[in-house]
Design an enzyme around this catalytic site. Structure first.
Site, PDB file in Angstrom:
ATOM      1  N   HIS A 157       0.793  -1.229   0.000  1.00  0.00           N
ATOM      2  CA  HIS A 157       0.000   0.000   0.000  1.00  0.00           C
ATOM      3  C   HIS A 157       0.822   1.273   0.000  1.00  0.00           C
ATOM      4  O   HIS A 157       0.258   2.363   0.078  1.00  0.00           O
ATOM      5  CB  HIS A 157      -0.906   0.047   1.235  1.00  0.00           C
ATOM      6  N   LYS A 205       0.056  14.574   1.788  1.00  0.00           N
ATOM      7  CA  LYS A 205      -1.234  14.890   1.184  1.00  0.00           C
ATOM      8  C   LYS A 205      -1.401  16.403   0.958  1.00  0.00           C
ATOM      9  O   LYS A 205      -2.300  16.847   0.280  1.00  0.00           O
ATOM     10  CB  LYS A 205      -2.373  14.344   2.036  1.00  0.00           C
TER      11      LYS A 205
HETATM   12  C1  LIG Z   1     -12.221   6.859   1.972  1.00  0.00           C
HETATM   13  C2  LIG Z   1     -11.764   7.237   3.310  1.00  0.00           C
HETATM   14  C3  LIG Z   1     -10.423   7.576   3.512  1.00  0.00           C
HETATM   15  C4  LIG Z   1      -9.406   7.587   2.404  1.00  0.00           C
HETATM   16  O1  LIG Z   1      -9.304   8.875   1.840  1.00  0.00           O
HETATM   17  P1  LIG Z   1      -8.070   9.245   0.896  1.00  0.00           P
HETATM   18  O2  LIG Z   1      -8.471  10.562   0.324  1.00  0.00           O
HETATM   19  O3  LIG Z   1      -7.998   8.185  -0.139  1.00  0.00           O
HETATM   20  O4  LIG Z   1      -6.881   9.321   1.763  1.00  0.00           O
HETATM   21  C5  LIG Z   1     -10.020   7.927   4.785  1.00  0.00           C
HETATM   22  N1  LIG Z   1     -10.887   7.961   5.813  1.00  0.00           N
HETATM   23  C6  LIG Z   1     -12.188   7.648   5.644  1.00  0.00           C
HETATM   24  C7  LIG Z   1     -13.104   7.732   6.830  1.00  0.00           C
HETATM   25  C8  LIG Z   1     -12.665   7.273   4.404  1.00  0.00           C
HETATM   26  O5  LIG Z   1     -13.967   6.945   4.254  1.00  0.00           O
END
Ligand SMILES: *Cc1c(COP(=O)(O)O)cnc(C)c1O
Length: 838
Positions: free
Chosen positions: A380, A578
């Protein structure tokens, strides 16, 4: 599938022989639901309606739905056993499954009936759904992926057991106090969990510590056995996972650690009462709390214990099932396809070897064949700091027999390396399961790679980078083992449940609801992208969703947002890679422009952030403070607050995400190229008609390919350019000194404008940007701001914006987790559906 050992599970429901519509206990009619609800309120919660609390009503509703799952579950379990169906065992330290009630009603097909039933009983249906507290058994994307995969596996009728840990405390609840993140313990079990079924009879011992003994078995052969000095029990807690519109129900089996009963008793006899209590506490600590970091910390012993604990219980459970059906373990790898979700469960390789050899007396070669053919590994991350390693001395102290086995694996493996890369000792050193530099450490990704027959990345770009960076040597050795399976998310939760307005519109427009299980059929929407009438309804729905969110956020934060403004959303874990700070720099640039020129031509925007920071991640927590500090100034400045708002949604979770995705106009996916393996938030936003502003990173690359470059706001360096620039020596100071806008923004933060005059508060952040900027925020700043200007212009043309949004939804089909799971089934697991008739 599981063979329940307790008799309650094999008894037929008493009214099983009556026609279906008369089966009151599990019937799906409005009347049956009402009767069951009233019964559950009375017999389970022990309440009359007049004195029932909100939670009582929710529990009665949940049990009413659960009863209907159980009937189908037992049928699934029986069928899988009779057919000895090949089964996926999805091993994951995290399952972030979200609230269950609404999703289960959808999958059972009873949402409308249940609402009508509730209305007649004078129940506030939406309030019931709102009452549910989600099990926060994950940190973010990785745990949520496991949950989306469980949904798709059931929907695609693949027999599956998800194995993980039943943490008593999941991810912390986040509060914002004075702009800072404050963590509060997550007591999700305090009101009871109606979705789980404890299985006290499904329990396995798990050892720790101790020593390894040599002994001669009854055939006179020398063998080795592990004599641990601590044994804890793992008890199964099962949650049924129902597929959408099918009879299949799979199992999520989570392990809770307990002290063996004999423990206290013995100590009690010798008079060591406090010692016994201490041992009990120590055993129960293992499944007590989820580590709230999305990357591994410094070799925490308890975390290693957690990993071994759930892996060992899960493998013992699989072995029990296979012995019950086949009577031997020779075909174990034909029965189970084990998927390792990252390296967290990679100890499965050593533990399966130990169980087969030490407990079931298999010779090494056969045990290795079975282990390797059973296991598959998903990587990952490419971030070096996120690659798990364990100090050898800690590992040896906890798992001495496993270390021996790992040395055995390593020796055979390195011999293969020596022959393949003829006399290349550099490769041997780099590929070894043991890192010998500076304190010996065990490399879990190498263990997972060596012990698995397939290795996959989670987006095209990521899988390619894997093969050229962290796993390059392994790809040179075994290219045939490497795959890409691009991630996906479930449209059931993230479209149908989260966005009922859009769901109705889509179904009405394309004339069917098959898209919910065949997301590619959304292509039919392309024909309507230019339809002015549809564009208008589309916009009305988005505005209604924005109003809902705005009302909710108003209650939470006390700050209102104008649903007519552009909702610009970044919701994900707070992390430097990010680049939430890139987003903030842009906001400050707009603020500056408006202050310098009150008539500056800026599209009104509401910036919404959501996300938790790891409690020990200082810069991430400071970013949260900065977002809130900038918000406080901008939201209270009457000169600009008609144009700009900055809101921080506290406690981002699956449940809160479901409020956010449907209301977003713009989705921020702005990680430094090459750092985000896939991202799945990007898919959820796009499914709900948000346009993406993003870099060529992770699955953004493929999303843009699918929706079309014209319908995606692209900016920034490519992963290749990032590498080149870093190799050439990146100097953020030159950008700070050379770009007056960058300088003025950073100086503004530094001036104390956002910190009541405190010039030191944000200095760690500003200094980091000026002197290090490891994620090249400044290098992408100009491109980002320019791209945001394009967004501003685009939003002013509603017809073309809505056209782009419609095209995003029409072309997002690839990113259903159904597609991802089909690829795993065909390319990795070699498994076919086992349908259970409804
Ligand atoms: C989908 C999701 C993530 C992942 O978000 P990314 O933008 O891909 O990092 C993280 N936390 C929650 C609660 C989610 O539903």
């Amino acid at each position: 599938m599981t063979t329940p050992t307790d008799t309650t599970c094999t008894i037929k429901p008493a009214d099983d022989n009556r026609p279906k519509h008369e089966r009151i206990r599990t019937g799906l009619s409005k009347h049956a639901l009402q009767k069951a609800f009233n019964d559950n309120l009375f017999y389970i919660q022990g309440r009359f309606r007049e004195v029932a609390t909100r939670n009582d009503l929710y529990m009665a509703a949940a049990f009413t739905v659960r009863d209907r799952l159980l009937e189908r579950w037992l049928k699934s379990a029986r069928t899988f056993k009779e057919h000895n169906s090949r089964t996926v065992a999805y091993l994951s330290a995290e399952f972030l499954i979200g609230p269950q009630l609404a999703n289960n009603m959808l999958n059972l097909g009873i949402t409308d009936t249940a609402r009508a039933a509730g209305d007649e009983l004078n129940l506030d249906f939406d309030e019931l759904i709102e009452t549910e507290e989600e099990p926060g058994l994950g940190n973010g994307g990785l745990g949520r992926l496991a949950a989306c995969f469980m949904d798709s596996l059931a929907t695609l009728q693949i027999p599956t057991i998800g194995y993980g840990i039943r943490y008593e405390f999941g991810i912390f609840d986040q509060m914002i106090v004075d702009g800072w993140q404050v963590e509060k313990g997550d007591t999700w079990l305090r009101n009871g969990n109606p979705w789980e079924i404890p299985r006290p009879k499904i329990v396995f011992p798990v050892g720790f510590g101790g020593r390894v003994e040599q002994y001669r078995d009854d055939h006179g052969e020398m063998r080795r056995r592990w004599v641990p000095d601590l044994v804890v029990n793992g008890v199964a807690y099962d949650t049924p996972i129902m597929g959408y519109g099918v009879g299949n129900v799979n199992l999520l089996r989570l392990w809770k650690s307990e002290a063996p009963e004999s423990f206290d008793f013995q100590a009690f006899n010798v008079g060591n009462y406090y010692g016994a209590v201490h041992a009990k506490i120590e055993a129960e600590t293992i499944s007590k709390v989820l580590y709230p970091n999305d990357e591994p910390g410094v070799g925490k012993e308890l975390r290693l214990k957690q990993q071994f604990f759930f892996v060992s219980c899960s493998l013992q459970d699989m072995i029990r099932l296979q012995l019950g059906i086949a009577g031997s373990l020779d075909q174990f790898h034909e029965k189970f396809a084990i998927q390792l979700n990252d390296t967290h469960p990679s100890l499965a390789i050593a533990e399966l070897m130990r169980l087969l050899m030490d407990e079931y007396r298999m010779p090494w070669e056969q045990a290795w064949h079975i282990t390797q053919q059973s296991c598959h590994f998903t990587n990952h991350t490419l971030l070096p700091e996120a690659l798990e390693t364990w100090p050898i001395d800690l590992f040896e102290r906890l798992l001495p027999r496993h270390l021996e086995i790992i040395y055995g694996i390593n020796q055979r493996f390195l011999d293969e390396v020596r022959i393949h890369f003829f006399a290349d000792e550099t490769r041997v050193r780099c590929m070894s399961l043991i890192d010998e530099d500076g304190g010996r450490r065990l490399r879990m990704a190498h263990l997972a790679a060596v012990g698995s027959c397939a290795i996959n990345g989670v987006a095209e770009l990521h899988s390619n980078l894997l093969k050229t960076t962290v796993m390059r040597d392994f790809n040179d050795l075994w290219p045939e083992r490497f795959h890409n399976i691009t991630n996906g998310v479930t449209p059931r939760r993230f479209m149908v449940v989260a966005n009922p307005r859009l769901t109705r519109l889509i179904t009405k427009t394309i004339g069917h609801d098959r898209w919910i299980r065949e997301l590619e059929t959304l292509r039919a929407l392309e024909d309507y992208a230019d339809d002015a009438a549809l564009q208008e309804v589309w916009r009305d729905i988005k505005t209604a969703n924005k109003r809902d969110l705005s009302n909710w956020l108003g209650q939470q934060t006390g700050c209102l947002a104008d649903p007519e403004s552009l909702f610009d959303v970044q919701a994900k874990r707070i992390h430097e890679y990010k680049r939430q700070h890139l987003n903030i720099l842009h906001i400050i640039s707009l603020y500056q422009r408006l202050k310098n020129d009150p008539h500056a031509d800026i599209t009104p925007r509401t910036f919404i952030f959501g996300g938790k920071a790891a409690p020990g991640y200082f810069l991430a927590k400071l970013m949260i403070k900065l977002i809130n500090a900038v918000g406080e100034v901008i939201n209270h400045d009457p000169q600009v607050n008609g144009h700009l708002r900055v809101l921080f949604m506290p406690d981002f979770s699956v449940k809160n995400g479901q409020r956010l995705y449907p209301a977003a106009d713009l989705s921020e996916q702005i990680s430094l190229a090459g750092k985000e393996a896939s991202g799945t938030g990007n898919m959820k936003f796009s499914m709900n008609g948000a346009l993406t502003i993003g870099t060529l990173d992770g699955a953004n690359v493929e999303i843009r390919e699918e929706v079309g470059a014209d319908n995606f706001f692209l900016f920034g360096m490519t992963a290749e350019e990032v590498q080149q620039r870093q190799a050439a020596g990146y100097d953020p100071r030159a950008l700070y000194n050379g770009d007056i806008e960058i300088k003025s923004i950073i100086d503004l933060i530094h001036s104390g404008l956002f910190s009541h005059g405190d010039t030191e508060l944000f200095q760690p952040l500003t200094d980091n940007l000026i002197y290090h900027d490891p994620f090249m925020v400044l290098a992408d700043f100009r491109a980002y701001v320019d791209c945001q200007k394009t967004v501003d212009q685009a939003f002013r043309n509603p017809a073309s914006w809505n056209r782009m949004a419609i095209l995003n939804v029409a072309r997002i089909g690839k990113f259903s987790s159904d597609r991802a799971i089909k690829e795993y089934c065909e390319r990795i697991w070699n498994i076919a559906p086992a349908p259970i008739p409804l």
